[in-house]
Design an enzyme around this catalytic site. Structure first.
Site, PDB file in Angstrom:
ATOM      1  N   ASP A   1      -7.118 -17.671  -4.318  1.00 19.23           N
ATOM      2  CA  ASP A   1      -7.856 -18.079  -3.132  1.00 19.23           C
ATOM      3  C   ASP A   1      -8.339 -16.864  -2.337  1.00 19.23           C
ATOM      4  O   ASP A   1      -9.512 -16.771  -1.976  1.00 19.23           O
ATOM      5  CB  ASP A   1      -7.009 -19.005  -2.252  1.00 19.23           C
ATOM      6  CG  ASP A   1      -5.535 -18.648  -2.270  1.00 19.23           C
ATOM      7  OD1 ASP A   1      -5.213 -17.444  -2.439  1.00 19.23           O
ATOM      8  OD2 ASP A   1      -4.704 -19.549  -2.136  1.00 19.23           O
TER       9      ASP A   1
ATOM     10  N   GLU B   1      -8.500 -18.664 -11.093  1.00 11.92           N
ATOM     11  CA  GLU B   1      -9.954 -18.778 -10.922  1.00 11.92           C
ATOM     12  C   GLU B   1     -10.655 -17.434 -10.820  1.00 11.92           C
ATOM     13  O   GLU B   1     -11.671 -17.219 -11.484  1.00 11.92           O
ATOM     14  CB  GLU B   1     -10.283 -19.614  -9.682  1.00 11.92           C
ATOM     15  CG  GLU B   1     -11.776 -19.778  -9.465  1.00 11.92           C
ATOM     16  CD  GLU B   1     -12.136 -20.862  -8.457  1.00 11.92           C
ATOM     17  OE1 GLU B   1     -13.116 -20.680  -7.719  1.00 11.92           O
ATOM     18  OE2 GLU B   1     -11.434 -21.883  -8.413  1.00 11.92           O
TER      19      GLU B   1
END
Length: 376
Positions: free
Chosen positions: A17, A272
């Site tokens: 994040d 990610e």
């Protein structure tokens, strides 16, 4: 005056994040000349990615970005014209009140997780009314023209290509990390969550005809590595078994991690942020997707494999699928890895073609800026 942008990030546990939002904030500031405030609730995690940062500072400037500590004691401050809540994080109550009180509305975007699932295209750009009279808009990164694209700095691919053809720069970078691979060794990076198939893969690497130099940045996979070796390895340790040389690296900055990926012949990544950066490296790679309850992540994995394998021969596609499924579904990684080897040149060419195709699309930061202009 250019519009002001606020990006809110709640750090969970795996740096993805903060990794995504830090890259995005830097690019918006440097390439689009925007005033960007990055609100982070865990500056200790932030300093792992940006070593020059002060983990105690309530406000600091880093690489053109106004970095603020997002604490429970919310400071009085003006709202921005564009507000991004990353990955569904909840904005502070006083800030929401200030947004609702604005004379001219701000654009409030909910930056979602990256996914290749079919439903993403239909949800990208949809508004969501909120109880306080505001509305947020869903913004989905993605791999198609009907999504928001991928994070990619303007000159990223050119820098990567130049790096990969500059053996002097590559060797100097590796030497700075005290990495000295044998001339014939295949260089592999490994950044992953805990994985029961690691031992199987390491056994296969020991027996490979071509020697392997495996670089493991410190992280959660070290526990499995220690169990396989039967000792606690530390940063800087180098061990050899058969054709495998294994080396533990320190946790590095984002810029250094990018260059590490560019140096390697194969990259195993997780989450990610590194998932996207491995694609820009243009080398064969392997994704360890974030594990969810009841194996809900498998659907997301299969959705990406469905589009990524397009253009491969049936044989190469099946070998690729077998390795990715073995790594993520606890199947025999050793057998899958051996079956992958005859397709290595094909996978190299495919990784470069995929990179070129994705680089032809607008990047995420540019798509966000254009979305704001259209909204105006």
């Amino acid at each position: 005056m250019p519009p002001t942008w606020d990006i809110f990030c709640t750090v969970i546990d795996n740096y993805g994040d903060i990794g995504v939002t830090w890259r995005l904030a830097r690019q918006l500031a440097s390439e689009h000349s925007l005033h960007v405030r990055l609100w982070v609730d865990d500056l200790t995690a932030f300093t792992r990615l940006c070593p020059s940062a002060d983990p105690q500072a309530s406000q600091q400037w880093q690489q053109g970005v106004d970095v603020r500590h997002w604490a429970s004691d919310w400071p009085a401050c003006a709202t921005a014209e564009v507000v991004i809540g990353a990955f569904g994080c909840r904005l502070p109550g006083p800030y929401l009140d200030a947004l609702a009180a604005r004379a001219t509305p701000a654009l409030w975007l909910n930056l979602e997780y990256l996914s290749a699932e079919d439903w993403v295209e239909g949800c990208h750009g949809l508004p969501s009314p909120q109880p306080n009279g505001l509305r947020t808009v869903f913004f989905f990164p993605g791999f198609t023209a009907k999504t928001g694209g991928l994070l990619r700095e303007r000159d990223l691919v050119q820098r990567c290509l130049a790096w990969q053809t500059d053996d002097t720069a590559r060797q100097a970078f590796l030497a700075r990390l005290n990495v000295h691979p044998a001339p014939t060794a295949r260089l592999i990076s490994l950044f992953a969550y805990e994985n029961p198939q690691l031992a199987n893969w390491l056994d296969a690497l020991i027996e490979d005809v071509q020697p392997t130099h495996l670089l493991v940045p410190e992280g959660r996979i070290l526990a499995d590595l220690n169990a396989w070796f039967g000792e606690a390895l530390a940063v800087g340790d180098v061990r050899r078994r058969g054709g495998l040389t294994l080396q533990v690296l320190p946790f590095v900055s984002q810029q250094d991690y990018d260059q590490l990926l560019w140096c390697c012949d194969f990259n195993a990544v997780r989450g990610e942020d590194s998932f996207v950066r491995a694609q820009w490296a243009g080398q064969p790679w392997l994704w360890h997707i974030y594990i969810q309850d009841e194996n809900a992540h498998w659907e997301k994995l299969e959705a990406f494999l469905k589009i990524y394998r397009q253009g491969l021969s049936d044989e190469a596609a099946q070998a690729l699928l077998a390795v990715w499924r073995a790594w993520n579904m606890d199947r025999d990684m050793a057998q899958a890895w051996r079956a992958l080897q005859p397709h290595w040149p094909t996978l190299q060419a495919h990784a470069r073609q995929w990179r070129s195709a994705q680089a032809a699309r607008p990047d995420l930061a540019t798509a966000l800026v254009q979305f704001y202009r259209n909204w105006l």
